[in-house]
Design a protein around this motif. Structure first.
Motif, PDB file in Angstrom:
ATOM      1  N   VAL A 162      28.899  47.180  40.165  1.00  0.00           N
ATOM      2  CA  VAL A 162      27.559  47.773  40.309  1.00  0.00           C
ATOM      3  C   VAL A 162      27.185  48.514  39.038  1.00  0.00           C
ATOM      4  CG1 VAL A 162      26.213  49.509  41.555  1.00  0.00           C
ATOM      5  CG2 VAL A 162      27.662  47.899  42.823  1.00  0.00           C
ATOM      6  N   LYS A 163      28.118  49.291  38.508  1.00  0.00           N
ATOM      7  CA  LYS A 163      27.839  50.034  37.275  1.00  0.00           C
ATOM      8  C   LYS A 163      27.578  49.079  36.112  1.00  0.00           C
ATOM      9  CE  LYS A 163      29.907  54.270  38.867  1.00  0.00           C
ATOM     10  NZ  LYS A 163      29.279  54.025  40.129  1.00  0.00           N
ATOM     11  N   TRP A 164      28.329  47.975  36.077  1.00  0.00           N
ATOM     12  CA  TRP A 164      28.091  46.942  35.053  1.00  0.00           C
ATOM     13  C   TRP A 164      26.667  46.397  35.193  1.00  0.00           C
ATOM     14  CZ3 TRP A 164      28.248  41.348  36.120  1.00  0.00           C
ATOM     15  CH2 TRP A 164      28.124  40.570  34.967  1.00  0.00           C
ATOM     16  N   ALA A 165      26.254  46.104  36.420  1.00  0.00           N
ATOM     17  CA  ALA A 165      24.913  45.556  36.658  1.00  0.00           C
ATOM     18  C   ALA A 165      23.830  46.571  36.291  1.00  0.00           C
ATOM     19  CB  ALA A 165      24.767  45.135  38.112  1.00  0.00           C
ATOM     20  N   GLN A 166      24.069  47.848  36.587  1.00  0.00           N
ATOM     21  CA  GLN A 166      23.061  48.876  36.316  1.00  0.00           C
ATOM     22  C   GLN A 166      22.795  49.056  34.833  1.00  0.00           C
ATOM     23  OE1 GLN A 166      24.816  52.181  38.424  1.00  0.00           O
ATOM     24  NE2 GLN A 166      23.630  51.762  40.281  1.00  0.00           N
ATOM     25  N   THR A 167      23.784  48.761  33.997  1.00  0.00           N
ATOM     26  CA  THR A 167      23.564  48.902  32.551  1.00  0.00           C
ATOM     27  C   THR A 167      22.842  47.693  31.966  1.00  0.00           C
ATOM     28  OG1 THR A 167      25.719  47.959  31.960  1.00  0.00           O
ATOM     29  CG2 THR A 167      25.616  50.363  32.278  1.00  0.00           C
ATOM     30  N   ASN A 168      22.772  46.600  32.761  1.00  0.00           N
ATOM     31  CA  ASN A 168      22.082  45.372  32.341  1.00  0.00           C
ATOM     32  C   ASN A 168      22.487  44.955  30.918  1.00  0.00           C
ATOM     33  OD1 ASN A 168      20.426  43.204  32.862  1.00  0.00           O
ATOM     34  ND2 ASN A 168      18.598  44.230  32.089  1.00  0.00           N
ATOM     35  N   PRO A 169      23.804  44.810  30.671  1.00  0.00           N
ATOM     36  CA  PRO A 169      24.262  44.481  29.318  1.00  0.00           C
ATOM     37  C   PRO A 169      23.972  43.032  28.962  1.00  0.00           C
ATOM     38  CG  PRO A 169      26.094  44.350  30.833  1.00  0.00           C
ATOM     39  CD  PRO A 169      24.906  44.835  31.637  1.00  0.00           C
ATOM     40  N   PRO A 170      24.085  42.695  27.677  1.00  0.00           N
ATOM     41  CA  PRO A 170      23.962  41.287  27.295  1.00  0.00           C
ATOM     42  C   PRO A 170      25.014  40.470  28.046  1.00  0.00           C
ATOM     43  CG  PRO A 170      24.012  42.699  25.351  1.00  0.00           C
ATOM     44  CD  PRO A 170      24.321  43.567  26.541  1.00  0.00           C
ATOM     45  N   GLY A 171      24.625  39.328  28.526  1.00  0.00           N
ATOM     46  CA  GLY A 171      25.546  38.483  29.264  1.00  0.00           C
ATOM     47  C   GLY A 171      25.555  38.730  30.762  1.00  0.00           C
ATOM     48  N   TYR A 172      24.870  39.805  31.206  1.00  0.00           N
ATOM     49  CA  TYR A 172      24.816  40.063  32.653  1.00  0.00           C
ATOM     50  C   TYR A 172      23.945  39.010  33.332  1.00  0.00           C
ATOM     51  CZ  TYR A 172      23.412  41.731  37.170  1.00  0.00           C
ATOM     52  OH  TYR A 172      23.163  41.791  38.508  1.00  0.00           O
ATOM     53  N   SER A 173      24.377  38.587  34.514  1.00  0.00           N
ATOM     54  CA  SER A 173      23.529  37.746  35.364  1.00  0.00           C
ATOM     55  C   SER A 173      23.862  38.073  36.808  1.00  0.00           C
ATOM     56  CB  SER A 173      23.764  36.253  35.100  1.00  0.00           C
ATOM     57  OG  SER A 173      25.025  35.861  35.603  1.00  0.00           O
ATOM     58  N   TYR A 174      22.894  37.897  37.688  1.00  0.00           N
ATOM     59  CA  TYR A 174      23.127  38.141  39.106  1.00  0.00           C
ATOM     60  C   TYR A 174      24.165  37.154  39.639  1.00  0.00           C
ATOM     61  CZ  TYR A 174      22.385  38.927  44.057  1.00  0.00           C
ATOM     62  OH  TYR A 174      22.574  39.197  45.386  1.00  0.00           O
ATOM     63  N   ALA A 175      24.136  35.927  39.132  1.00  0.00           N
ATOM     64  CA  ALA A 175      25.122  34.926  39.567  1.00  0.00           C
ATOM     65  C   ALA A 175      26.546  35.403  39.248  1.00  0.00           C
ATOM     66  CB  ALA A 175      24.845  33.582  38.914  1.00  0.00           C
ATOM     67  N   ALA A 176      26.747  35.977  38.059  1.00  0.00           N
ATOM     68  CA  ALA A 176      28.067  36.493  37.689  1.00  0.00           C
ATOM     69  C   ALA A 176      28.439  37.680  38.566  1.00  0.00           C
ATOM     70  CB  ALA A 176      28.090  36.884  36.213  1.00  0.00           C
ATOM     71  N   PHE A 177      27.463  38.556  38.836  1.00  0.00           N
ATOM     72  CA  PHE A 177      27.716  39.696  39.722  1.00  0.00           C
ATOM     73  C   PHE A 177      28.185  39.207  41.091  1.00  0.00           C
ATOM     74  CE2 PHE A 177      26.179  42.461  43.131  1.00  0.00           C
ATOM     75  CZ  PHE A 177      26.784  43.664  42.792  1.00  0.00           C
ATOM     76  N   CYS A 178      27.483  38.234  41.667  1.00  0.00           N
ATOM     77  CA  CYS A 178      27.852  37.698  42.980  1.00  0.00           C
ATOM     78  C   CYS A 178      29.255  37.111  42.967  1.00  0.00           C
ATOM     79  CB  CYS A 178      26.841  36.646  43.439  1.00  0.00           C
ATOM     80  SG  CYS A 178      25.200  37.306  43.767  1.00  0.00           S
TER      81      CYS A 178
END
Length: 113
Positions: A61-77
Motif C-alpha cells: 500500500v505504501k509503495w502504491a501511495q508513492t506512485n513511483p516509476p514502474g508502479y501499476s495496479y496490475a503489479a499491486f494486485c
C-alpha cells in the motif's frame, strides 16, 4: 489514475465504497441507497497465497501511495495476492481500507491525511 483521484471521482458520483474480490475477479461499487454495480476485473496474474501477510500488504500500500516509476495496479494486485490478500473493502466515510486473507485475517489502512 492515482488512488486519491479514483476516490474523488467515485465519491462525486455518489458511491460510498467498494469491494474488490480477487477470488471472484470482480469489484462491487456500493451506493448509499443499497444499490450496487458489479464489474468484472481484468484477469490478474498470480494466485492468492494461503498465508496472509498484513505487514507485506501494508508495504505494498505504501509503495502504491508513492506512485513511483514502474508502479501499476496490475503489479499491486499480483503482489498482494502473493501476500495472501483475497480482497479488500474500501469505505469512503470511514476513510479506510480493510484487506483480508483467505482465513479472514485482516489489515486496516487508514486514508492518508
Amino acid at each position: 489514475m492515482a488512488f486519491p483521484d479514483i476516490v474523488g471521482t467515485l465519491i462525486k458520483a455518489g458511491f460510498e465504497g467498494y469491494f474488490v474480490d480477487y477470488r471472484r475477479n470482480a469489484t462491487t461499487y456500493f451506493l448509499p441507497d443499497g444499490d450496487c454495480v458489479v464489474l468484472e476485473n481484468r484477469p490478474a496474474d498470480g494466485v492468492i497465497a494461503a498465508q496472509f501477510d498484513g505487514a507485506g500488504v501494508s508495504a505494498q500500500v505504501k509503495w502504491a501511495q508513492t506512485n513511483p516509476p514502474g508502479y501499476s495496479y496490475a503489479a499491486f494486485c499480483k503482489n498482494v495476492k502473493a501476500l495472501g490478500c483475497a480482497g479488500y473493502i474500501v469505505s469512503f466515510s470511514g476513510r479506510r481500507v480493510l484487506y483480508f486473507g483467505r482465513t479472514a485475517e485482516t489489515h486496516v489502512e487508514h486514508f492518508p491525511q
